[in-house]
Design a protein around this motif. Sequence first.
Motif, mmCIF file in Angstrom:
data_model
loop_
_atom_site.group_PDB
_atom_site.id
_atom_site.type_symbol
_atom_site.label_atom_id
_atom_site.label_comp_id
_atom_site.label_asym_id
_atom_site.label_seq_id
_atom_site.Cartn_x
_atom_site.Cartn_y
_atom_site.Cartn_z
ATOM 1 N N ASN A 191 0.824 -1.209 0.000
ATOM 2 C CA ASN A 191 0.000 0.000 0.000
ATOM 3 C C ASN A 191 0.854 1.253 0.000
ATOM 4 O O ASN A 191 0.475 2.283 0.562
ATOM 5 C CB ASN A 191 -0.962 -0.007 1.201
ATOM 6 C CG ASN A 191 -2.138 0.937 1.007
ATOM 7 O OD1 ASN A 191 -2.484 1.290 -0.117
ATOM 8 N ND2 ASN A 191 -2.749 1.351 2.118
ATOM 9 N N THR B 3 1.485 3.080 -2.504
ATOM 10 C CA THR B 3 0.930 4.102 -3.388
ATOM 11 C C THR B 3 0.065 5.099 -2.640
ATOM 12 O O THR B 3 -0.179 6.208 -3.114
ATOM 13 C CB THR B 3 0.111 3.428 -4.502
ATOM 14 O OG1 THR B 3 -0.874 2.563 -3.912
ATOM 15 C CG2 THR B 3 1.010 2.632 -5.425
ATOM 16 N N ASN B 4 -0.372 4.737 -1.453
ATOM 17 C CA ASN B 4 -1.174 5.638 -0.618
ATOM 18 C C ASN B 4 -0.351 6.238 0.514
ATOM 19 O O ASN B 4 -0.909 6.789 1.466
ATOM 20 C CB ASN B 4 -2.378 4.897 -0.037
ATOM 21 C CG ASN B 4 -3.365 4.463 -1.108
ATOM 22 O OD1 ASN B 4 -3.597 5.208 -2.057
ATOM 23 N ND2 ASN B 4 -3.924 3.262 -0.962
#
Length: 721
Positions: free
Chosen positions: A255, A257-258
């Motif tokens: 995760n 990308t967040n």
Amino acid sequence: MKKFGIIRWGYVFFFSILLLCGKQEIVLAAVSAPDFPTLAIDDSLITPVGQAGSPQGEPGFNYVQVNDGATTNSSGGVWFNKPVSFTRSFRLEIAFCIDNTATDSDGIAFVMQSSGLNALAEQAGPTIGVWSNTGGTTPLSTGAIPQSFAIEFDTFYNNAGLTGDGMMDRDVPSGHHIAWNFPGSNDAYTTDGWLIIDKVLNHRDTVSVSDISDGLWHSFTVVFDQPTQTLRYTVPDFGVDVTVPVDDTFKSNLNLTNSAPVYFGFTGANGGYVQEKAVAFVDVEGLVDLDMRTGVFEKDPVKLLLDTGTTLAQPATVDNSKTIIYATYLSYKDTSDLADLESGITLSSLFPEGLSLVPEAVYFGKASEIMVNGLPEGGTALPFVIENGQLITTLPDMVKGNDYIVHFSVNYTEAPIDENLDAIIPVQTIFNGNAFVSSLTSGDPETHYYQMTGDFPPSLTTGSVSLTEAKANRQIVRQKRNCYLPITIEDQNSTQAKVYATDFFTEETAITEDDFSEMALIERSAITEPLTDTLMLDTNALAPGTTYYLAVYVIDTEGNRSETRFYGIDFRGIVEFHQAPTSINGTVVTVNELARSIRDDGYAYLALSYDEEPSLLSITNTSEGTWQLNGQMTDFLQEQQLLADEIQLVLYDPETNQLMASITSEEQVIFQQQPTDEANLTVDLKEYDCYFRFVPKMELISPGTYTGAINWRLESTIIDE
């Protein structure tokens, strides 16, 4: 050992095999504390989950049990409370130890995950605390830690579905192994079996290991290189060196990308047997996003000499008389994972040997508070030491989101012996970091340096700066005496100096460079002592009553010249007693002749002559004072008392017959200079009637030669102020 959910008939069958195999020898060895330095881990830095324990060991030699040695079919995990960021490089060094027991069960795993500090897989041996369990197929990753990346250190070979051990390790060689995958991804698993559906783990970069659970501590290092977007892990003891691409798949599974925080730690599990497993955090670098650069400035006027953040085409040159300011800029960025850095980190600056670079203080402060007109001023004084060519200071607490300045000022006061200064001063600053921030180096001595130059001219500390001052401080020198001028020279680095001086000149004389000539060479053995000498100068050509001057300068070994200094002398005259008759002859007389010489006053007068000696009595005076000449007749030898009670030397004016002088046994003034009279005296005693005068003792006189002496003493009113 991964034993879970075993059906009864399989259990009985396996048990029968054990009976046939005979009794096994059991060797037990509990995990011991590491004998190497570790981070001083406490409850504020880790979060234990499941069956994990609290920190153990002495401070600086700490470790944590991942799962206990008493509970079977259980899992545990230890998470480091400070997350890492894949926006910059980091390095993690952790050591692990698995108890050397008779039966292995089941292993440990290094895990990076963005699911939070309570993350733990289903508590069962096959999961090792991170993977999905052996059963269940929809979805395959059920029970695993989601959004995770794991490197397993597997100590039990799971490839027997009917026994309940599952098929997790079907695709790898039997035995201990190390491999990686994404536990929360369905792609990490496949299925196997027709009666019992088991999961198969898709191992990546599998490395077979002879024995992971040997009861020893093993170093494990994970390094993320941000420029190349790779994550590399190594286990030197087992020859493991694997590089994992941090690509879109990797980022999606964690995760990233967040921009989720990524926590790291270890999980572990016991299957049907218990086996202690422990980890020790050795080093954690990369939690702080920090920039550093050092600027070097010349003060008054302000001039940037260099910046370690850039490379100057031409090195700057600065004179050693200038004050130099070193200012290191530390930008603790908001993007840092660590909210603050506790005090204790050291900052080191190159401190070249052979130059005096001792600052009064090293200051620290926020850039927004201490920057004034482009330069830092003031701040909090920091402790510092100078060791091995480095100035080392200890930094206080720093909070992210702030820019800080560390600065100090130096002056260069030392110099090479008998040489002018021409030195390269390299600049480099090292932020030594700690467990949570990487060390930083700013500046390269090969390219970041400035040129320090300087002359160290000698300074005459004797004499005066002008003729006017020299006149006010004149040295009194008398005629016919030498002039002695003290020379004292302060010089930082020269072992010798030459003295150049003029001849004596008056105030009206204009001197030129051609009027100077070398007068003396002064040497010294100890640089700590000044150069000293005394010039002895002949004054024969000088006229009394005149003020004279002497101009002096010195040139040291390096050819540096001092300022010109002036000496003044008040040249005054002197009173001199040049001569007096050394022998005065009386006549040879008989007693009858002596008696006939007695005059009416009762004294006998014996005439004197100067046939054998000069008869001049001579005194000169070129001074501002006056003089008087005293005389005294000493006792005659050879029983003078038989001749007379007292004998006098008397001088009469032949024309007036007036007594001009009388020299007796008592000292008295014979001649005296009056203020309006001639300063000099020249008397030819032959021009006077000179007698020995006395009252003879006729009844006692005996034949013989009587001699005596006259003491002359010249007194002067000269006073040297």
